[in-house]
Each structure stands twice: as structure tokens, then as C-alpha cells.
Design an enzyme around this catalytic site. Structure first.
Site, PDB file in Angstrom:
ATOM      1  N   SER A 123      14.984  58.882 105.704  1.00  0.00           N
ATOM      2  CA  SER A 123      15.735  59.552 106.765  1.00  0.00           C
ATOM      3  C   SER A 123      15.038  60.804 107.287  1.00  0.00           C
ATOM      4  O   SER A 123      15.530  61.419 108.235  1.00  0.00           O
ATOM      5  CB  SER A 123      17.127  59.934 106.253  1.00  0.00           C
ATOM      6  OG  SER A 123      17.023  60.816 105.148  1.00  0.00           O
ATOM      7  N   ARG A 133      23.649  76.408 110.857  1.00  0.00           N
ATOM      8  CA  ARG A 133      23.772  76.681 109.424  1.00  0.00           C
ATOM      9  C   ARG A 133      23.885  78.185 109.148  1.00  0.00           C
ATOM     10  O   ARG A 133      24.691  78.629 108.339  1.00  0.00           O
ATOM     11  CB  ARG A 133      22.549  76.147 108.675  1.00  0.00           C
ATOM     12  CG  ARG A 133      22.517  74.663 108.439  1.00  0.00           C
ATOM     13  CD  ARG A 133      21.376  74.344 107.487  1.00  0.00           C
ATOM     14  NE  ARG A 133      21.208  72.923 107.255  1.00  0.00           N
ATOM     15  CZ  ARG A 133      20.418  72.422 106.312  1.00  0.00           C
ATOM     16  NH1 ARG A 133      19.717  73.237 105.545  1.00  0.00           N
ATOM     17  NH2 ARG A 133      20.314  71.116 106.152  1.00  0.00           N
ATOM     18  N   ARG A 145      17.250  78.376 107.675  1.00  0.00           N
ATOM     19  CA  ARG A 145      15.925  78.942 107.900  1.00  0.00           C
ATOM     20  C   ARG A 145      15.774  79.414 109.345  1.00  0.00           C
ATOM     21  O   ARG A 145      16.422  78.897 110.250  1.00  0.00           O
ATOM     22  CB  ARG A 145      14.847  77.897 107.570  1.00  0.00           C
ATOM     23  CG  ARG A 145      14.852  77.475 106.114  1.00  0.00           C
ATOM     24  CD  ARG A 145      13.669  76.595 105.759  1.00  0.00           C
ATOM     25  NE  ARG A 145      13.708  75.290 106.383  1.00  0.00           N
ATOM     26  CZ  ARG A 145      14.437  74.269 105.936  1.00  0.00           C
ATOM     27  NH1 ARG A 145      15.189  74.415 104.848  1.00  0.00           N
ATOM     28  NH2 ARG A 145      14.407  73.101 106.550  1.00  0.00           N
ATOM     29  N   GLU A 190      37.508  93.283 122.798  1.00  0.00           N
ATOM     30  CA  GLU A 190      38.084  94.532 123.295  1.00  0.00           C
ATOM     31  C   GLU A 190      37.175  95.718 123.012  1.00  0.00           C
ATOM     32  O   GLU A 190      36.986  96.602 123.860  1.00  0.00           O
ATOM     33  CB  GLU A 190      39.459  94.766 122.651  1.00  0.00           C
ATOM     34  CG  GLU A 190      40.455  93.649 122.894  1.00  0.00           C
ATOM     35  CD  GLU A 190      40.459  92.592 121.799  1.00  0.00           C
ATOM     36  OE1 GLU A 190      41.526  92.031 121.530  1.00  0.00           O
ATOM     37  OE2 GLU A 190      39.381  92.351 121.205  1.00  0.00           O
ATOM     38  N   HIS A 208      34.425  92.927 118.406  1.00  0.00           N
ATOM     39  CA  HIS A 208      35.416  92.094 119.074  1.00  0.00           C
ATOM     40  C   HIS A 208      35.357  92.340 120.584  1.00  0.00           C
ATOM     41  O   HIS A 208      34.779  93.326 121.058  1.00  0.00           O
ATOM     42  CB  HIS A 208      36.802  92.400 118.532  1.00  0.00           C
ATOM     43  CG  HIS A 208      37.042  91.845 117.165  1.00  0.00           C
ATOM     44  ND1 HIS A 208      38.243  91.975 116.511  1.00  0.00           N
ATOM     45  CD2 HIS A 208      36.229  91.162 116.326  1.00  0.00           C
ATOM     46  CE1 HIS A 208      38.171  91.381 115.326  1.00  0.00           C
ATOM     47  NE2 HIS A 208      36.957  90.886 115.203  1.00  0.00           N
ATOM     48  N   ALA A 249      35.126  60.724 105.637  1.00  0.00           N
ATOM     49  CA  ALA A 249      36.341  61.242 105.003  1.00  0.00           C
ATOM     50  C   ALA A 249      36.935  62.385 105.814  1.00  0.00           C
ATOM     51  O   ALA A 249      38.156  62.448 106.031  1.00  0.00           O
ATOM     52  CB  ALA A 249      36.023  61.692 103.576  1.00  0.00           C
ATOM     53  N   GLY A 301      26.682  63.107 103.418  1.00  0.00           N
ATOM     54  CA  GLY A 301      26.228  62.015 104.250  1.00  0.00           C
ATOM     55  C   GLY A 301      27.369  61.289 104.926  1.00  0.00           C
ATOM     56  O   GLY A 301      28.415  61.873 105.212  1.00  0.00           O
ATOM     57  N   ASP A 346      18.149  62.579  99.181  1.00  0.00           N
ATOM     58  CA  ASP A 346      17.238  63.426  99.948  1.00  0.00           C
ATOM     59  C   ASP A 346      16.820  64.709  99.243  1.00  0.00           C
ATOM     60  O   ASP A 346      15.891  65.374  99.694  1.00  0.00           O
ATOM     61  CB  ASP A 346      17.888  63.804 101.286  1.00  0.00           C
ATOM     62  CG  ASP A 346      18.181  62.595 102.164  1.00  0.00           C
ATOM     63  OD1 ASP A 346      17.472  61.587 102.022  1.00  0.00           O
ATOM     64  OD2 ASP A 346      19.120  62.672 102.978  1.00  0.00           O
TER      65      ASP A 346
END
Length: 365
Positions: A181, A197, A220, A62, A60, A287, A281, A213
Site C-alpha cells: 500500500s 495530522r 511531519r 472576537e 478567537h 466501523a 484501516g 504497515d
């Protein structure tokens, strides 16, 4: 509360020291933990050590400042002041209690900007006060809360901090008309997204993305090998996963049979997850955005036009310009916009609203 003052009397040196602490906090990365900076002043008001939190599992702010300070006598420590953008934590997680470490050092005065008001790590000021430390809260508190306004909101709602990954064409498409894609963006963008990620605790994708997909949803390294720490792979939706789906290659995955983003985040919170990343996707992204559950966006923009195909985001229920959701550039952890090969990556966060600016809610670590 004995030994504590709410609202500073503070010196100009402490004001400038807290401004520096806020600047240092911005060097950290957003995610499971808030952005926090710390500065130690000597008796003349001169900064003698500093630190910032570099991400989940690291020291942290501090503790980093104490490490930079090095050994001091109890008499020397008593004349020092620590400035921290968030109340030093009381709990012992992957790192120790900052409040206890400061008290053990013997620092005489601690000034923190924002108070930690939750059960997980709050109470650090009380620990310090009981140890005889002069504790002051509130110096540049509004600025400190704005710096972490989405993280504070996520903690107040007991949900993970949530990042959204978007890789799109210039006309906002994530796939061509035939559904292809891979790959809209280049290798530099993909390498960068794997860094995001790797520091996430969960990656969320919808069943539509899994069928279209067959992604692995793993993290990675730049060398193409598996990152040492892998996020939980989360599939959102009702359809049964296809046999042999890459996402289900081992037990480190879960399917949540719902289309409700709040329910997904509640389930992840129950598993102890504090940082989730939305990978795809368009329906999932839409949403979460519509529910105001996106705390940051990493937008990877490729210099191509597709003209037709799937949009990155669908209908958000915005009927007029006044109802638009507003985001702003976010320089936390690095530049808010940068060139990666031929792509541009933008780092964005929701624009704070009046409630964020006036909020008395505080955060925790």
C-alpha cells in the site's frame, strides 16, 4: 434575562455584517474548535474590523476583531456593535474569555447568531449583559448552527470531533492484492495529510494496519522533520502489538482494546481530546462510518486502478440506495476539491439531516 434580547430586532447593516461574519468563519479549519467569525460595525453600520478563528490555540474570532480594531476610547467603543456567529465564550482556556475582553473594551452592543449552551464556555452573554452591553441573540442562527452542525453534535455527545483519512485508488482500494500500500498516493497528498495530522490531538489506527504497515502515526513537516506538536498515537484492537512496533516508540501512545468506535471516542474524551483523526484501516473506517461517528472526510484519490486488494470501506449495512449515507463538499479552510500533483483531494462532511436543521442544540469552544 436582563439586558438580553432573544430574536433580533436588527438593522439591515447588522444582517449584512452577520452574513460577512459567516463568510469569514468558513476561512477557519475544522477540528477541536467551531468555525466562528466576527465583525465590528461603527455607528453608521460600516464594518471597521473583523476576524475569524484560525484553529485551536489561536485567537478567537472576537479577539482577532478587537486586535484589528485597535485602541478606542470608551465613548467610541460604546457606539460600536460586534456581530459574532457564536456567543462570545466565558471561559479561559488557551486563550482568554472573549466576553470579558469585549466588556473591557466597552463595546455597546453585541449580536450573536447561535447561543453557547454548554458548561465549558457558555454564559458569555450574561457576562456582557451584567457589564451593561446590549445583547441580542438569534440573527442568522440557523445558518450558524448548520455551519457547525457536526461539531455541535460531537460536543452534545461529549466526544471528539472526528476526521477520517482515506487514500485510495480509482476503484476504491487501499492496498494491492499482495497487501502492498506504500504509496498509492503521491508526495503532495502525503504532505497535505500530515498538515491534518499536525492539528489533530489523536490519530487512530487498528491493529491490522499496525501489523501490515508498521506506521509511525506521527505528524511531519513538509521538510520531513517531526512537527512540534505530536498527536497521541492510538491503536484500536485486541491483538498485542508486535515487538519493536514503530507506533510504540515512546510513551505518547495508547492501545484501546476494543472494536467499538464509540468506546474509543469516550476514552479519548476522558483524556481531554477534542479532535481525533482515523488513519486506518478499512475495518476501523467502516466501523466509524457505520456508527455515524465521522464528522469530516479527507479523501485522497490516486489516478490508478488496482482491480483487486483491500477496499477502503467495507459493508456499511446499506441494502438499498435510499439507505446510503450522504456527504457534501466542504469548503471550510480551503477548496473542497484540489489537485495535489497527480492526485485529487476531496474535503467532505455529512449532509445535514432534518434534525440538524431543526436542532436547538448549541455549541461551545
Amino acid at each position: 434575562m436582563s439586558g438580553q434580547t432573544v430574536g433580533p430586532p436588527t438593522s439591515r447593516a447588522e444582517q449584512e455584517g452577520m452574513e460577512l461574519a459567516l463568510e469569514l468563519a468558513c476561512r477557519g479549519i475544522r477540528g477541536a474548535n467551531p468555525l466562528v467569525g466576527a465583525v465590528i460595525l461603527d455607528e453608521t453600520g460600516r464594518p471597521v474590523a473583523s476576524g475569524w478563528h484560525r484553529g485551536a490555540g489561536t485567537a478567537h474570532a472576537e479577539a482577532a476583531a478587537l486586535d484589528e480594531l485597535g485602541p478606542v476610547t470608551s465613548e467610541q467603543a460604546s457606539r460600536l456593535t460586534m456581530l459574532a456567529t457564536l456567543e462570545p465564550c466565558s471561559h479561559r482556556g488557551r486563550t482568554g474569555s472573549c466576553a470579558e475582553a469585549i466588556a473591557a473594551t466597552g463595546i455597546g452592543r453585541v449580536v450573536h447568531a447561535a447561543t453557547d449552551g454548554t458548561a465549558r464556555a457558555g454564559g458569555g452573554a450574561e457576562i456582557l449583559s451584567r457589564a451593561g452591553v446590549d445583547v441580542v441573540s438569534g440573527l442568522l442562527g440557523a445558518e450558524a448552527r448548520l455551519l457547525n452542525h457536526r461539531w455541535i453534535g460531537a460536543r452534545a455527545a461529549d466526544r471528539p470531533f472526528t476526521s477520517l483519512h482515506l487514500a485510495q485508488s480509482l476503484d476504491g482500494r487501499i492496498a494491492a492484492a499482495d497487501g502492498t500500500s506504500q504509496w498509492i498516493t503521491g508526495a503532495g497528498s502525503r504532505e497535505h495529510s500530515h498538515l491534518i495530522r499536525a492539528r489533530s490531538e489523536a490519530i487512530i489506527a487498528g491493529t491490522g494496519t499496525i501489523f501490515a504497515d508498521d506506521p509511525r502515526l506521527t505528524a511531519r513537516t513538509p521538510a520531513g522533520t517531526a512537527a512540534p506538536r505530536q498527536p497521541l498515537r492510538v491503536v484500536m484492537g485486541h491483538r498485542e502489538l508486535p515487538g519493536g512496533a514503530a507506533v510504540a516508540a515512546d510513551d505518547h501512545h495508547v492501545q484501546l482494546r476494543t472494536h467499538d468506535p464509540a468506546a474509543v471516542l469516550a476514552a479519548l474524551s476522558a483524556r481531554g481530546i477534542d479532535h481525533a483523526m482515523i488513519e486506518g484501516g478499512a475495518s476501523i473506517a467502516t466501523a466509524f462510518l457505520a456508527a455515524d461517528l465521522v464528522d469530516e472526510i479527507w479523501l485522497y484519490q490516486a489516478p490508478i486502478f488496482l482491480g483487486a486488494g483491500r477496499h477502503a470501506v467495507g459493508d456499511l449495512g446499506v441494502g438499498t440506495l435510499a439507505e446510503a449515507g450522504h456527504f457534501r463538499f466542504d469548503d471550510a479552510g480551503g477548496p473542497a476539491h484540489q489537485l495535489l500533483g497527480s492526485d485529487v483531494v476531496l474535503h467532505l462532511e455529512p449532509q445535514p439531516g432534518p434534525a440538524d436543521r431543526a436542532s436547538e442544540h448549541e455549541g461551545t469552544r
